[in-house]
Structures are given as structure tokens and as C-alpha cells.
Motif scaffolding. Structure first.
Motif, mmCIF file in Angstrom:
data_model
loop_
_atom_site.group_PDB
_atom_site.id
_atom_site.type_symbol
_atom_site.label_atom_id
_atom_site.label_comp_id
_atom_site.label_asym_id
_atom_site.label_seq_id
_atom_site.Cartn_x
_atom_site.Cartn_y
_atom_site.Cartn_z
ATOM 1 N N ILE A 138 11.385 4.137 29.287
ATOM 2 C CA ILE A 138 10.654 3.576 28.402
ATOM 3 C C ILE A 138 9.259 3.760 28.625
ATOM 4 N N LYS A 139 8.414 4.663 28.054
ATOM 5 C CA LYS A 139 7.009 4.617 28.268
ATOM 6 C C LYS A 139 6.338 3.510 27.509
ATOM 7 N N THR A 140 6.366 3.262 26.337
ATOM 8 C CA THR A 140 5.691 2.205 25.650
ATOM 9 C C THR A 140 6.703 1.452 24.737
ATOM 10 N N ALA A 141 6.269 0.183 24.382
ATOM 11 C CA ALA A 141 7.317 -0.740 23.450
ATOM 12 C C ALA A 141 7.679 -0.147 22.182
ATOM 13 N N SER A 142 6.700 0.597 21.683
ATOM 14 C CA SER A 142 6.669 1.200 20.350
ATOM 15 C C SER A 142 7.664 2.397 20.259
ATOM 16 N N ASP A 143 7.978 2.897 21.682
ATOM 17 C CA ASP A 143 9.006 3.916 21.506
ATOM 18 C C ASP A 143 10.351 3.585 21.287
ATOM 19 N N VAL B 255 9.738 -18.885 24.097
ATOM 20 C CA VAL B 255 9.389 -17.421 24.119
ATOM 21 C C VAL B 255 7.863 -17.117 23.453
ATOM 22 N N PHE B 256 7.460 -17.985 22.520
ATOM 23 C CA PHE B 256 6.032 -17.770 21.946
ATOM 24 C C PHE B 256 5.038 -18.242 22.729
ATOM 25 N N GLY B 257 5.591 -19.361 23.511
ATOM 26 C CA GLY B 257 4.725 -20.000 24.877
ATOM 27 C C GLY B 257 4.277 -18.801 25.832
ATOM 28 N N GLN B 258 5.322 -18.216 26.036
ATOM 29 C CA GLN B 258 5.165 -17.146 27.122
ATOM 30 C C GLN B 258 4.255 -15.980 26.572
ATOM 31 N N GLY B 259 4.495 -15.564 25.113
ATOM 32 C CA GLY B 259 3.851 -14.591 24.505
ATOM 33 C C GLY B 259 2.276 -15.027 24.399
ATOM 34 N N ALA B 260 1.978 -16.229 24.180
ATOM 35 C CA ALA B 260 0.571 -16.565 24.117
ATOM 36 C C ALA B 260 -0.236 -16.449 25.516
ATOM 37 N N ARG B 261 0.769 -16.549 26.549
ATOM 38 C CA ARG B 261 0.247 -16.497 27.916
ATOM 39 C C ARG B 261 0.004 -14.955 28.284
ATOM 40 N N GLU B 262 0.866 -14.335 27.705
ATOM 41 C CA GLU B 262 0.665 -12.914 27.730
ATOM 42 C C GLU B 262 -0.503 -12.060 27.144
ATOM 43 N N LEU B 263 -0.725 -12.825 26.051
ATOM 44 C CA LEU B 263 -1.837 -12.206 25.117
ATOM 45 C C LEU B 263 -3.334 -12.290 25.776
ATOM 46 N N ARG B 264 -3.335 -13.489 26.714
ATOM 47 C CA ARG B 264 -4.601 -13.719 27.431
ATOM 48 C C ARG B 264 -4.905 -12.543 28.282
ATOM 49 N N ALA B 265 -4.021 -11.937 28.887
ATOM 50 C CA ALA B 265 -4.280 -10.764 29.746
ATOM 51 C C ALA B 265 -4.355 -9.303 29.187
ATOM 52 N N LEU B 266 -4.468 -9.272 27.717
ATOM 53 C CA LEU B 266 -4.472 -8.058 27.165
ATOM 54 C C LEU B 266 -5.848 -7.712 26.817
ATOM 55 N N ASP B 267 -6.282 -6.456 26.875
ATOM 56 C CA ASP B 267 -7.459 -6.074 26.481
ATOM 57 C C ASP B 267 -7.689 -6.246 24.790
ATOM 58 N N VAL B 268 -8.752 -5.880 24.222
ATOM 59 C CA VAL B 268 -9.019 -6.135 22.987
ATOM 60 C C VAL B 268 -7.814 -5.323 21.951
ATOM 61 N N ALA B 269 -7.802 -4.134 22.204
ATOM 62 C CA ALA B 269 -7.058 -3.288 21.429
ATOM 63 C C ALA B 269 -5.543 -3.639 21.483
ATOM 64 N N PRO B 270 -4.928 -3.670 22.813
ATOM 65 C CA PRO B 270 -3.522 -3.965 22.972
ATOM 66 C C PRO B 270 -3.154 -5.628 22.374
ATOM 67 N N ARG B 271 -4.254 -6.416 22.560
ATOM 68 C CA ARG B 271 -4.125 -7.768 22.224
ATOM 69 C C ARG B 271 -4.050 -7.571 20.681
ATOM 70 N N THR B 272 -4.732 -7.097 19.917
ATOM 71 C CA THR B 272 -4.879 -6.973 18.373
ATOM 72 C C THR B 272 -3.330 -6.444 18.011
ATOM 73 N N ALA B 273 -2.806 -5.485 18.665
ATOM 74 C CA ALA B 273 -1.750 -5.006 18.143
ATOM 75 C C ALA B 273 -0.391 -5.739 18.653
ATOM 76 N N ARG B 274 -0.496 -6.612 19.672
ATOM 77 C CA ARG B 274 0.206 -7.640 20.126
ATOM 78 C C ARG B 274 0.359 -8.938 18.962
ATOM 79 N N VAL B 275 -0.743 -9.064 18.465
ATOM 80 C CA VAL B 275 -0.844 -10.358 17.529
ATOM 81 C C VAL B 275 -0.113 -9.851 16.239
ATOM 82 N N GLU B 276 -0.201 -8.587 15.928
ATOM 83 C CA GLU B 276 0.413 -8.129 14.752
ATOM 84 C C GLU B 276 1.615 -8.032 14.942
ATOM 85 N N GLN B 277 2.280 -7.709 16.116
ATOM 86 C CA GLN B 277 3.747 -7.624 16.520
ATOM 87 C C GLN B 277 4.338 -9.044 16.271
#
Length: 468
Positions: A441-446, A330-352
Motif C-alpha cells: 500500500i503506497k498511500t492511504a487513498s489507494d 482515536v481523534f486525540g491521536q489524530g490531532a497529534r498526527e496533524l501537527r506533524a503534517l505539511d500544509v497540503a497533507p494536513r489539509t487533506a487529513r482535515v477533510e478526511q
């Protein structure tokens, strides 16, 4: 009586040079002594003595090794092979050593001592006047000769093991060593602080085979990264080492993991980490080196998602490695997804991802992780492409369950890690995928509010809890 009739008895004269036989009887003793002076002369006497024994060794080989267990003809290493060829063939020497013991023990060969008595097979250290050496010395000579033949293309490796060769049973191991790249052998020995016997000879066959499949550059990186703990890796067992050889294909993976590798408890966990992405950055690195007037790298260089996740998770990274392989996937896939995110979403995903580890990971079992991410094949088959649950979505669902009345810590401590709880969670996650597919569901945080303030996603869990 039949056995004695075929016996050859080696007397002092059997090792004599031809000129000794021309001496008058009263001079043969001094001549024989002169013929035995110096190592070179004794070696020649030894070879002549063994050559005298050779026909008997061939006969005993036919008798003892001529057929297989099912009665079929077996391959003979001595019989029919000229002596000069046999002493230059490591397998023939190995067979000869075994057959000699059988022949001496059975009485097909007898060795006469200086006092005229026969030397019993239990007295391997007794000197045989025919050659001026003990039987044990002659055996070591031929073991060494076979070792030199086996390792003829690897003289440095021969030099490493020569002092340890006392037993012909080690010769098959040398053949295995000869098939391993010298660079790998060197790293293995260094990893055992130069203890050649422990590294190469005492290690069981399966472990050595597994070590041999690890790329030498990866092996060097492991040795460097693990330091004194390298021997712990070698003691992890052949299945684990085989996984290391399969999973760690570039040295950067080993270097980046370092001692954290030893936290991976199973071969499956090693393979899960090995499946994390690696990225060839040789061109970029060489471009920078060129700007600085430095020569290009001669070998490829890589960045790994191991290093990326270490940066993301900090101290939680090592904690993650102690968990089942499914979570590592799961975290290997998560790292792959991180690379596709812009700076702000990436920062939020790292925190999550970090909070996921800090808050919830300790409560999860393999079954609950598999359920939360719908990883079972029959579950995954029901999920449309692109709608698979990701770490952010699962994190917010867990946040909702943690804060929801009637759930909280008790639910996580008593329910989420059980097999029955996992089945209920899988049904909940299928409901989630349905909501996601319908655009509810609009966003994950919902999801935190949806889970916490409604029963849209937890009806299956409620049914399960009602049965308890």
C-alpha cells in the motif's frame, strides 16, 4: 429511682451571678431579672448554666460513648477535659450537643420553667429561666461557636454559611469545607447562583469531595463557560466530577470545551478528552506581550487540541463527543498526527477526518471502532510499531466498503456495528497491516480502490456475511 438520684435539675438560680446570691430573699427575684437584662448578661448566665451541667454531660458521655461496638475503650471528648477547653474545641462542642439531647431525653438532666414545672424534651422553644434563653437558642449558640472555630481561618466562608447553621449534624460538613481551598468554595457557590445551602450543605459528601479535587482555576473556567448550566455539572455525580478533576488540569481545557463538556456521557469519555494534548505557549505569548509593552503573564497559558479539533471538525465536534471514549482516543491521536503534517497533507487529513465524522461515525459502535483501529491489547500487540491504522487509512477503507457491490448502506446499517461484524473487521485490519508491512500500500487513498475492486481485505467479512 437510680436515674433520678443522679439527675441534675436546673433551677433559675443556677445561672445567677455571684452577687445575686448575696441579695436578701425578697430581692433575689428583681436581682435575677436585672442579671438577665441584655444579651451579654443572658449569655453569661447561659455559660454558667452549661458549666453547671458539664459534670453530668461528662458522666452521660462515659455511659453512652465510653466503649466502641467491640467493647474497646472509645475516645471521649468531654470526660477529663476542663470545661473552658471543651467550649473552645469544635469536636467537644459537637459531642456535648449530642450528649445533652441524650441526657435530657433520659432524665439525667431536668430543666425547670418559670412556673416551677419541668420542661419536657419536646419543648425546645420554651425559655429556661436559668439563662433566659430557650434550649433551641442555646444549641444554635454552640453550633455557631463550633462553626467559628472550624472556619476560623476562613471568615469569608463562615459569613457565607452562618445563616444556614441550625443543626449540629452540619458540623462534620463544615470540617470538610474547611479543607477545601477558599477559591474553590467561592466558585462552587457562585456556580449555584449564591445558594449556599444547595451548593455546600445539601450536596452529598461524595459530590463535594469530588468538586474539591477540581483545581480552583479550572472550576472558575467551568463556571464561566457553563453559565446557568454549571449546576447540571454538579448534578452529574461524584464519579463524573472526579473524572473532571483528574482530566481537566488547565483552565483552557474547560474554557475550550464550554457547554460541550455536558455532551460527554461518562467519566471515561471525560478522561479521554482530558488525554488530548495541551501545549504550553506562555513563552510565545509573553514574547508578543513584551513587543506590545505589556507585562508578562503571571500564570501559564496553554493551547489545547480541544480547540484545534473544534476548528477541524466544526459542527461535527459536538457530534463526536457523544460517541464512545475509544473514538475520542482515536481523534486525540489524530490531532497529534496533524501537527506533524505539511500544509497540503494536513489539509487533506482535515477533510478526511471531517468526512469520517459526517459519513460513517453514526454507524460505528464501540466494538467496531476498537476493531477498525485494532485497539484491543491482544490486537495491538500484533501490530509492529508505526503500522497502527490511522484515521485516514480507516476512512479510505470505509469508503471502499461503502462503494463496493454487496456492501454499501446495508452493510453499515446491519453489520458493521455488531459484535460479530467487529470481529470480522479486526481480522480485515490485521490483513491490512500485513499489506502495509510488505509495502503493498503506497498511500492511504489507494485503499478505496483496493477494498472496492478486490477481495484482498474483505475475505473475513465475506465469510461472516455468508454465515448470516
Amino acid at each position: 429511682m437510680g436515674e433520678n438520684a443522679d439527675r441534675i435539675t436546673i433551677d433559675p438560680s443556677h445561672g445567677d451571678s455571684s452577687w445575686v446570691g448575696t441579695m436578701p430573699g425578697f430581692l433575689r427575684g428583681p436581682a435575677r431579672k436585672l442579671d438577665s437584662t441584655g444579651g451579654r448578661n443572658r449569655d453569661r448566665r447561659m455559660v454558667r448554666t452549661v458549666q453547671m451541667l458539664y459534670p453530668t454531660l461528662c458522666r452521660v458521655e462515659r455511659e453512652k460513648h465510653g466503649t466502641t461496638a467491640d467493647g474497646a475503650p472509645a475516645r471521649l471528648r468531654l470526660d477529663g477535659v476542663p470545661f473552658d477547653r471543651a467550649v473552645n474545641d469544635a469536636r467537644a462542642i459537637e459531642r456535648g450537643l449530642a450528649v445533652f439531647d441524650q441526657a435530657w431525653t433520659s432524665g439525667a438532666i431536668a430543666l425547670r420553667a418559670a412556673n416551677g414545672k419541668l420542661i419536657p424534651p419536646t419543648k425546645g422553644k420554651a425559655v429556661v429561666p436559668a439563662c433566659g434563653y430557650s434550649v433551641d437558642h442555646v444549641k444554635r449558640y454552640f453550633i455557631d461557636r463550633a462553626a467559628r472555630i472550624i472556619l476560623r481561618r476562613m471568615p469569608d466562608i463562615y459569613d457565607l454559611v452562618a445563616g444556614e447553621l441550625q443543626d449540629p449534624a452540619l458540623l462534620p460538613r463544615l470540617r470538610r469545607i474547611a479543607s477545601i481551598p477558599p477559591a474553590a468554595i467561592s466558585e462552587i457557590v457562585r456556580g449555584f447562583d449564591g445558594q449556599v445551602r444547595k451548593a455546600l450543605l445539601d450536596t452529598d459528601d461524595a459530590t463535594l469531595e469530588a468538586m474539591a479535587r477540581i483545581h480552583p482555576r479550572v472550576l472558575k473556567a467551568l463556571r464561566t463557560a457553563l453559565g446557568p448550566d454549571f449546576s447540571r455539572l454538579m448534578a452529574a455525580g461524584p464519579d463524573y466530577l472526579s473524572a473532571v478533576g483528574e482530566a481537566l488540569t488547565v483552565p483552557e481545557q474547560a474554557s475550550d470545551l464550554g457547554k460541550s463538556l455536558l455532551l460527554l456521557q461518562t467519566p471515561e469519555a471525560v478522561r479521554a478528552i482530558g488525554a488530548w494534548d495541551i501545549h504550553d505557549v506562555t513563552e510565545e505569548v509573553n514574547a508578543e506581550r513584551k513587543k506590545k509593552g505589556m507585562p508578562a503573564l503571571r500564570v501559564p497559558t496553554y493551547k489545547t487540541d480541544i480547540r484545534a479539533l473544534q476548528g477541524v471538525l466544526g459542527p461535527e465536534f459536538d457530534h463526536l463527543l457523544e460517541f464512545p471514549p475509544v473514538l475520542l482516543d482515536v481523534f486525540g491521536q489524530g490531532a497529534r498526527e496533524l501537527r506533524a503534517l505539511d500544509v497540503a497533507p494536513r489539509t487533506a487529513r482535515v477533510e478526511q477526518m471531517t468526512f469520517f465524522c459526517q459519513r460513517y461515525m453514526s454507524y460505528l459502535s464501540e466494538a467496531s471502532v476498537t476493531a477498525l483501529f485494532l485497539l484491543k491489547p491482544h490486537d495491538r500487540a500484533k501490530v509492529p510499531d508505526g503500522l497502527e491504522p490511522n484515521i485516514a487509512e480507516v476512512f479510505f477503507i470505509l469508503e471502499g466498503l461503502w462503494g463496493k457491490k454487496g456492501y454499501g448502506r446495508k452493510f453499515f446499517e446491519e453489520t458493521i456495528g455488531t459484535e460479530e461484524g467487529a470481529r470480522a473487521i479486526a481480522l480485515m485490519m490485521h490483513d491490512f497491516v500485513g499489506l502495509k508491512q510488505r509495502g503493498s500500500i503506497k498511500t492511504a487513498s489507494d485503499l478505496t480502490q483496493i477494498v472496492g475492486n478486490s477481495d484482498l481485505l474483505d475475505s473475513h467479512i465475506l465469510k461472516y456475511m455468508a454465515k448470516k
